[in-house]
Scaffold this motif. Structure first.
Motif, PDB file in Angstrom:
ATOM      1  N   SER A 127       9.931 -21.253   9.893  1.00 39.38           N
ATOM      2  CA  SER A 127      10.615 -19.972  10.014  1.00 39.38           C
ATOM      3  C   SER A 127      10.445 -19.492  11.443  1.00 39.38           C
ATOM      4  O   SER A 127       9.650 -20.042  12.214  1.00 39.38           O
ATOM      5  N   GLN A 182       4.222 -14.849   5.049  1.00 40.95           N
ATOM      6  CA  GLN A 182       5.035 -14.502   6.207  1.00 40.95           C
ATOM      7  C   GLN A 182       4.179 -13.811   7.268  1.00 40.95           C
ATOM      8  O   GLN A 182       3.335 -12.974   6.954  1.00 40.95           O
ATOM      9  N   GLU A 234      -0.777 -12.974   8.938  1.00 42.80           N
ATOM     10  CA  GLU A 234      -0.091 -13.596   7.815  1.00 42.80           C
ATOM     11  C   GLU A 234      -0.297 -12.736   6.566  1.00 42.80           C
ATOM     12  O   GLU A 234      -1.427 -12.397   6.193  1.00 42.80           O
TER      13      GLU A 234
END
Length: 675
Positions: free
Chosen positions: A100, A210, A205
């Motif tokens: 990502s 994410q 995190e």
């Protein structure tokens, strides 16, 4: 005023901002050295490996000098399936991995957290992530692999993607908006200066896996305007006296920060690479302090910052012409305050960045430290990223003691430059007063004079001309030092040598060496790790066969060796040739992993259209990797930009403008990256 276009002025064979060749010395070429040992045909069929290995075996066999306890170091695993080349506008990683993007250019990190917008002001840019991400390091907080400060360089800018006023103008990757009279809008100049430099940003995190920005007092931008202190032998000398700093102790800003370094005392060093092109100088005669770095008589600079409408001092300083009666009345010496390594303490937002002048002045790609040993000198290596330039090493005068070590260790010592011999041996030549011809009679008055004129001093000492030395890395088990040599199409037939073995070196190679005794020694043994290229013109020296489709690559640039000894290789094929001609087979720029014991190489990642893959680090547990993607969409032609037809919309997709950003890579099973 009406915005017009400035098309740029870059040599088409170079990437954006790369400096023109300026080494006219008669020093030996690395390619000549190799040609003297064996023929090119034999080299490409494995004889180089045998010849160099033979020399090493009788002198300094690789793997014996630094392996713990005298035992051979274990080889790392490459536990992923190689991916194919790609020309898609996306990031591809191996099966079993996730990827990502975080922290794209313009992400707010400080102040009142100004939101990203093309209309955002230059002041707002000073509180947002900069442009053109490059070298990167993760500083864990309290040893955490899920919470830390991510510190990264921002090498340069692509003004057409930076300003709303650029829309509809026929601008290529080097062009910028300007007024009808040739002046620049002040706020645009401010935005460009603030998009350069370094970002320090806390990231964490979440429970969902994410990573997000955390508002923190340590979040900040170091930019092209940030006050900085000069330290070491050049500080306070006549070389760096300016209107801003009449005593020669301060300067403003850092520019063109490419790779980086991390000191043994846990601070960050940002390299100043192709800074010379930012300066105009209309003087009829340019002395070697500027001419040897590519500054010529011209009234133009890379972005014409000196032509900002207001004539403000922070912009005018990019005109290095002699305009006052003395250097304290103008900025004739301003370029001498650039080309250094800049030390930044990520954990202390009040600390003034420091330019460490004893590490030398040139187009620093970065700096890599040998493992620090208690009671022994600190040793650091750096490459000068320009055609026919050199590889350097600094050895501190004082020993390292973990309890008291700080940046002052870099202010006293000896700077060396490398000479490679055709028999697989090499030596470090001291750049110090009275040594290797560095005398007043030869034009070197003292140590400060040598360091401001590092390139000229290396010329005088007789260093070996290299094919654009870029990133370095040190094997944590064996102590072997690796350097990427990205390319050199200006090396002609007959100019080859052992360490730079190919004329018209389109594809580049990686060299490595073992120091004699310790990293502070003055002699070493070297070999080539891999000759990059396609299946017909490449060779991992250890394996002795051309690279397979899972491993072909061109123009090695970024380099990092992880704790398990995997050698991570990143590529930087220039936008001017990417996906065309002999480079079409390589697709978009990529990252590969190599086994240092066997020479096996596997492709791990491919990036979107028009970008460079650069900067890589993992968290301490090696289960999260950060990789930077620089200048996606840079291959958009001027006419296509004017029409709004961009070749990349990464990372946001849709019709968004492309933005440099940081990749977060993890394994689906939570394992170690690459294993």
């Amino acid at each position: 005023m009406t915005q017009h276009q400035h098309p740029g002025h870059v040599d088409p064979v170079l990437a954006a901002g790369d400096e023109p060749m300026s080494n006219a010395s008669a020093n030996g070429y690395f390619g000549d050295i190799l040609e003297a040992r064996i023929s090119r045909r034999a080299m490409l069929r494995g004889s180089l490996a045998a010849a160099v290995a033979g020399a090493m075996a009788t002198q300094l066999p690789f793997g014996s000098a630094f392996a713990a306890g005298g035992a051979s170091a274990p080889a790392p695993s490459l536990g992923f399936k190689a991916i194919p080349v790609s020309a898609a506008d996306s990031v591809v990683v191996p099966e079993g991995y996730r990827v990502s993007a975080i922290l794209p250019w313009g992400t707010p990190i400080s102040g009142d957290m100004p939101a990203f917008s093309l209309d955002a002001s230059g002041e707002a840019q000073g509180h947002q992530v900069g442009s053109h991400h490059d070298g990167v390091h993760f500083f864990p907080l309290e040893g955490s692999s899920r919470d830390g400060l991510l510190v990264m360089n921002h090498e340069y800018v692509e003004p057409r993607f930076l300003h709303a006023a650029a829309a509809g103008l026929a601008l290529d990757r080097n062009g910028f908006p300007q007024n009808a009279d040739g002046s620049r809008d002040d706020d645009q100049v401010l935005k460009e200066l603030n998009a350069h430099g370094v970002s320090v940003v806390r990231i964490r995190e979440g429970s969902d896996g994410q990573w997000q920005v955390v508002e923190d007092a340590r979040n900040r931008r170091i930019t092209g305007l940030t006050p900085m202190r000069l330290a070491g032998p050049v500080a306070g000398t006549e070389h760096v006296v300016t209107k801003y700093s009449p005593d020669g102790t301060m300067t403003r800003g850092t520019l063109n920060n490419c790779a980086h370094g991390v000191t043994p005392w846990n601070t960050y060093l940002a390299a100043e690479e192709n800074w010379a092109g930012y300066f105009a100088n209309s003087d009829a005669e340019i002395d070697r302090r500027q001419a040897r770095y590519g500054i010529q008589t011209r009234d133009t600079g890379r972005y014409q910052w000196h032509r900002a409408e207001s004539g403000a001092d922070e912009f005018v300083r990019f005109d290095a012409s002699s305009r006052g009666a003395t250097p304290a009345e103008d900025y004739r010496n301003e370029p001498h305050a650039f080309g250094w390594m800049v030390e930044i303490d990520p954990l202390d937002p009040a600390a003034t960045p420091v330019k460490r002048t004893h590490l030398g002045r040139f187009a620093h790609e970065g700096v890599i430290f040998a493992p620090a040993v208690e009671g022994q000198p600190v040793v650091a290596y750096s490459g000068d990223d320009a055609r026919f330039e050199y590889i350097y090493k600094f050895v501190s005068a004082r020993p390292y003691h973990a309890a008291t070590a700080d940046g002052s260790l870099l202010d006293e010592g000896t700077l060396y430059v490398a000479r490679f011999h055709e028999d697989g041996r090499g030596e470090w030549l001291a750049l110090a007063p009275g040594e290797n011809g560095l005398t007043p009679e030869n034009g070197f008055a003292d140590l400060a004079d040598i360091l401001v004129n590092t390139r000229a001093a290396a010329d005088q000492a007789g260093a070996t001309k290299m094919d654009r030395p870029e990133w370095g890395a040190v094997d944590p088990a064996t102590g072997q030092v690796y350097f990427t040599l990205t390319n050199n199409t200006r090396r002609e037939a007959g100019d080859e040598d052992a360490a730079n073995p190919r004329a018209e070196n389109h594809f580049g190679h990686i060299i490595r060496w073992q120091e004699e005794g310790s990293h502070a020694g003055t002699r070493f043994a070297w070999d080539l790790f891999v000759l990059a290229g396609d299946g017909d013109d490449s060779q991992p020296i250890l394996a002795g066969e051309p690279l397979g489709q899972e491993a072909i690559f061109a123009n090695p640039d970024g380099l990092w060796i992880d704790a398990d000894r995997r050698v991570w290789i990143q590529t930087d094929i220039s936008e001017s040739v990417m996906n065309t001609g002999i480079f079409e087979v390589f697709g978009n720029n990529q990252m590969l992993a190599a086994n240092p014991e066997t020479g096996e190489i596997r492709r791990f990642l491919t990036g979107p259209v028009g970008q460079e893959i650069t900067g890589v680090v993992t968290t301490p547990d090696q289960r999260t990797m950060f990789v930077n993607v620089q200048h996606p969409g840079a291959t958009t032609e001027a006419e296509a930009f004017a029409a709004g037809e961009l070749v990349s919309h990464w990372p946001d997709g849709g019709s968004a403008i492309p933005r440099s950003a940081t990749l977060v890579i993890t394994r689906e099973d939570g394992g170690i990256i690459g294993a």
